[in-house]
Design a protein around this motif. Structure first.
Motif, PDB file in Angstrom:
ATOM      1  N   ARG A 105     -53.114 -37.526  -5.528  1.00  0.00           N
ATOM      2  CA  ARG A 105     -52.938 -38.877  -4.474  1.00  0.00           C
ATOM      3  C   ARG A 105     -52.256 -39.629  -5.063  1.00  0.00           C
ATOM      4  O   ARG A 105     -51.230 -40.039  -4.291  1.00  0.00           O
ATOM      5  CB  ARG A 105     -54.056 -39.595  -4.953  1.00  0.00           C
ATOM      6  CG  ARG A 105     -55.065 -38.585  -3.946  1.00  0.00           C
ATOM      7  CD  ARG A 105     -56.853 -39.539  -3.049  1.00  0.00           C
ATOM      8  NE  ARG A 105     -57.590 -38.717  -4.499  1.00  0.00           N
ATOM      9  CZ  ARG A 105     -58.508 -39.374  -3.762  1.00  0.00           C
ATOM     10  NH1 ARG A 105     -58.778 -40.755  -3.973  1.00  0.00           N
ATOM     11  NH2 ARG A 105     -59.881 -38.351  -4.834  1.00  0.00           N
ATOM     12  N   LYS A 106     -51.920 -40.004  -6.436  1.00  0.00           N
ATOM     13  CA  LYS A 106     -50.689 -40.632  -7.358  1.00  0.00           C
ATOM     14  C   LYS A 106     -49.774 -40.518  -6.545  1.00  0.00           C
ATOM     15  O   LYS A 106     -49.108 -41.150  -6.526  1.00  0.00           O
ATOM     16  CB  LYS A 106     -51.320 -40.793  -8.538  1.00  0.00           C
ATOM     17  CG  LYS A 106     -50.323 -41.338  -9.460  1.00  0.00           C
ATOM     18  CD  LYS A 106     -50.434 -40.959 -11.224  1.00  0.00           C
ATOM     19  CE  LYS A 106     -49.684 -42.162 -11.828  1.00  0.00           C
ATOM     20  NZ  LYS A 106     -50.028 -41.898 -13.667  1.00  0.00           N
ATOM     21  N   GLU A 107     -49.306 -39.134  -6.861  1.00  0.00           N
ATOM     22  CA  GLU A 107     -47.958 -38.617  -6.369  1.00  0.00           C
ATOM     23  C   GLU A 107     -47.281 -38.626  -5.219  1.00  0.00           C
ATOM     24  O   GLU A 107     -46.227 -39.390  -5.064  1.00  0.00           O
ATOM     25  CB  GLU A 107     -47.916 -36.839  -7.032  1.00  0.00           C
ATOM     26  CG  GLU A 107     -47.620 -36.527  -8.226  1.00  0.00           C
ATOM     27  CD  GLU A 107     -47.947 -36.079  -8.112  1.00  0.00           C
ATOM     28  OE1 GLU A 107     -47.583 -34.520  -7.453  1.00  0.00           O
ATOM     29  OE2 GLU A 107     -47.920 -34.643  -9.589  1.00  0.00           O
ATOM     30  N   ARG A 108     -48.431 -38.654  -4.496  1.00  0.00           N
ATOM     31  CA  ARG A 108     -48.186 -39.122  -3.187  1.00  0.00           C
ATOM     32  C   ARG A 108     -47.513 -40.388  -2.226  1.00  0.00           C
ATOM     33  O   ARG A 108     -46.977 -40.949  -1.933  1.00  0.00           O
ATOM     34  CB  ARG A 108     -49.874 -38.967  -1.596  1.00  0.00           C
ATOM     35  CG  ARG A 108     -49.129 -36.884  -1.580  1.00  0.00           C
ATOM     36  CD  ARG A 108     -50.614 -36.745  -0.711  1.00  0.00           C
ATOM     37  NE  ARG A 108     -51.072 -35.394  -0.536  1.00  0.00           N
ATOM     38  CZ  ARG A 108     -51.780 -34.391   0.263  1.00  0.00           C
ATOM     39  NH1 ARG A 108     -52.445 -35.270   0.894  1.00  0.00           N
ATOM     40  NH2 ARG A 108     -51.977 -33.532   0.366  1.00  0.00           N
ATOM     41  N   ARG A 109     -48.121 -40.975  -3.226  1.00  0.00           N
ATOM     42  CA  ARG A 109     -47.796 -42.534  -3.374  1.00  0.00           C
ATOM     43  C   ARG A 109     -46.903 -43.026  -3.733  1.00  0.00           C
ATOM     44  O   ARG A 109     -46.156 -44.104  -3.043  1.00  0.00           O
ATOM     45  CB  ARG A 109     -49.381 -43.196  -3.340  1.00  0.00           C
ATOM     46  CG  ARG A 109     -50.830 -43.235  -3.137  1.00  0.00           C
ATOM     47  CD  ARG A 109     -51.533 -44.812  -3.747  1.00  0.00           C
ATOM     48  NE  ARG A 109     -51.926 -44.110  -5.430  1.00  0.00           N
ATOM     49  CZ  ARG A 109     -52.977 -43.796  -5.319  1.00  0.00           C
ATOM     50  NH1 ARG A 109     -54.410 -43.186  -4.501  1.00  0.00           N
ATOM     51  NH2 ARG A 109     -53.739 -43.602  -6.512  1.00  0.00           N
ATOM     52  N   ALA A 110     -46.546 -42.222  -4.466  1.00  0.00           N
ATOM     53  CA  ALA A 110     -45.237 -42.146  -5.625  1.00  0.00           C
ATOM     54  C   ALA A 110     -43.802 -41.969  -4.350  1.00  0.00           C
ATOM     55  O   ALA A 110     -42.574 -42.457  -4.319  1.00  0.00           O
ATOM     56  CB  ALA A 110     -45.158 -41.619  -6.700  1.00  0.00           C
ATOM     57  N   ARG A 111     -44.328 -40.993  -3.397  1.00  0.00           N
ATOM     58  CA  ARG A 111     -43.178 -41.056  -2.738  1.00  0.00           C
ATOM     59  C   ARG A 111     -42.354 -41.832  -1.657  1.00  0.00           C
ATOM     60  O   ARG A 111     -43.202 -42.148  -1.396  1.00  0.00           O
ATOM     61  CB  ARG A 111     -43.410 -39.345  -2.022  1.00  0.00           C
ATOM     62  CG  ARG A 111     -44.118 -38.010  -2.398  1.00  0.00           C
ATOM     63  CD  ARG A 111     -45.034 -37.407  -2.072  1.00  0.00           C
ATOM     64  NE  ARG A 111     -45.326 -36.210  -2.987  1.00  0.00           N
ATOM     65  CZ  ARG A 111     -45.769 -35.218  -2.184  1.00  0.00           C
ATOM     66  NH1 ARG A 111     -46.606 -35.393  -0.968  1.00  0.00           N
ATOM     67  NH2 ARG A 111     -46.477 -34.157  -3.250  1.00  0.00           N
TER      68      ARG A 111
END
Length: 266
Positions: free
Chosen positions: A260-266
């Motif tokens: 979820r953290k990586e998705r928000r950073a995209r």
């Protein structure tokens, strides 16, 4: 006749728990059933498995008692199966009287009615055409294990699932009850009806669900279990993450948080 969608057929075999996972959180479904992802040791969340282990021990004890095993031996086998701590053994011990009470109720029922079959931990399986097959067969599509199945006069079945949760309710087992009723009617072709029930060991309560008749499965395409699996198959092809109360005991929790953290950073 085809009852299941192409996507459902591609993702079989199914169980109720597998379908529920797909509907609750498709991302977890992919990790667990498609990728069969092993969580790295440093990302394993700190999750208590006490309920699972105590539940496994109670199920083993109930099965052995139903088979006529001596209580002392049954208890040893259950404790070995559950690998319980001292505190967990105490919790396990509080449920034994209600396991025996359950078996006494079963014996009283068997004395009263013409029982033509008494199955413990009966494994059921059906093909995509809902024809009986082996639980482990290559063509199995839907399967389940019933804790106790009683056949009355070769015409009626009582199916009982043992629960070790603290709050007796049918609410969270509706899909399981529907699926097990379907499996029983398909695997015992002479049955006229199935009466499902849940026995909650901690409270010593037997909760009865609505009876299911053979006429209720004459149109399998409209039966709840068939629709549930087809719905699950549609959900399973997405990568949606759906946080919920079940996240607390999910082994993929830390991996999910990172995702979820990586998705928000995209």
């Amino acid at each position: 006749m085809e009852y299941f969608t192409k996507k459902a057929l591609e993702q079989g075999p199914w169980s109720v728990s597998k379908a529920k996972t797909a509907i609750q959180c498709p991302w977890k479904y992919t990790k667990q059933y498609v990728e069969r992802f092993d969580v790295p040791a440093d990302m394993l969340p700190d999750i208590s498995d006490t309920s699972l282990r105590v539940g496994s021990a109670v199920h083993k004890y109930a099965e052995e008692i139903a088979c006529g095993t001596d209580t002392g031996i049954a208890e040893e086998m259950a404790l070995e199966a559950g690998r319980l701590s001292n505190a967990e053994e105490e919790t396990f011990a509080t449920m034994l009287d209600n396991v025996h009470s359950f078996e006494e109720r079963i014996d009283a029922f068997k004395d009263k009615y013409a029982i033509t079959g008494d199955y413990k931990e009966r494994k059921f399986g059906v093909t995509p055409d809902l024809v009986e097959t082996s639980f482990f067969a290559k063509d199995v599509f839907l399967r389940g294990v019933m804790d106790r199945t009683l056949i009355v006069s070769n015409k009626h079945a009582i199916i009982i699932d043992i629960k070790t949760g603290s709050f007796p309710s049918l609410k969270y087992s509706e899909e399981q009850i529907s699926a097990y009723s379907l499996l029983a009617l398909r695997c015992f072709p002479d049955l006229v009806s199935v009466k499902p029930a849940l026995y909650f060991v901690p409270a010593g309560r037997l909760l009865w669900a609505e009876k299911v008749y053979r006429k209720d499965i004459e149109d399998p395409a409209s039966y709840p279990t068939v629709k549930y699996i087809n719905q699950a198959a549609e959900e399973a092809v997405t990568d949606r993450i759906t946080p919920g109360k079940y996240c607390g005991w999910c082994p993929y929790k830390m991996v999910c948080l990172q995702e979820r953290k990586e998705r928000r950073a995209r």
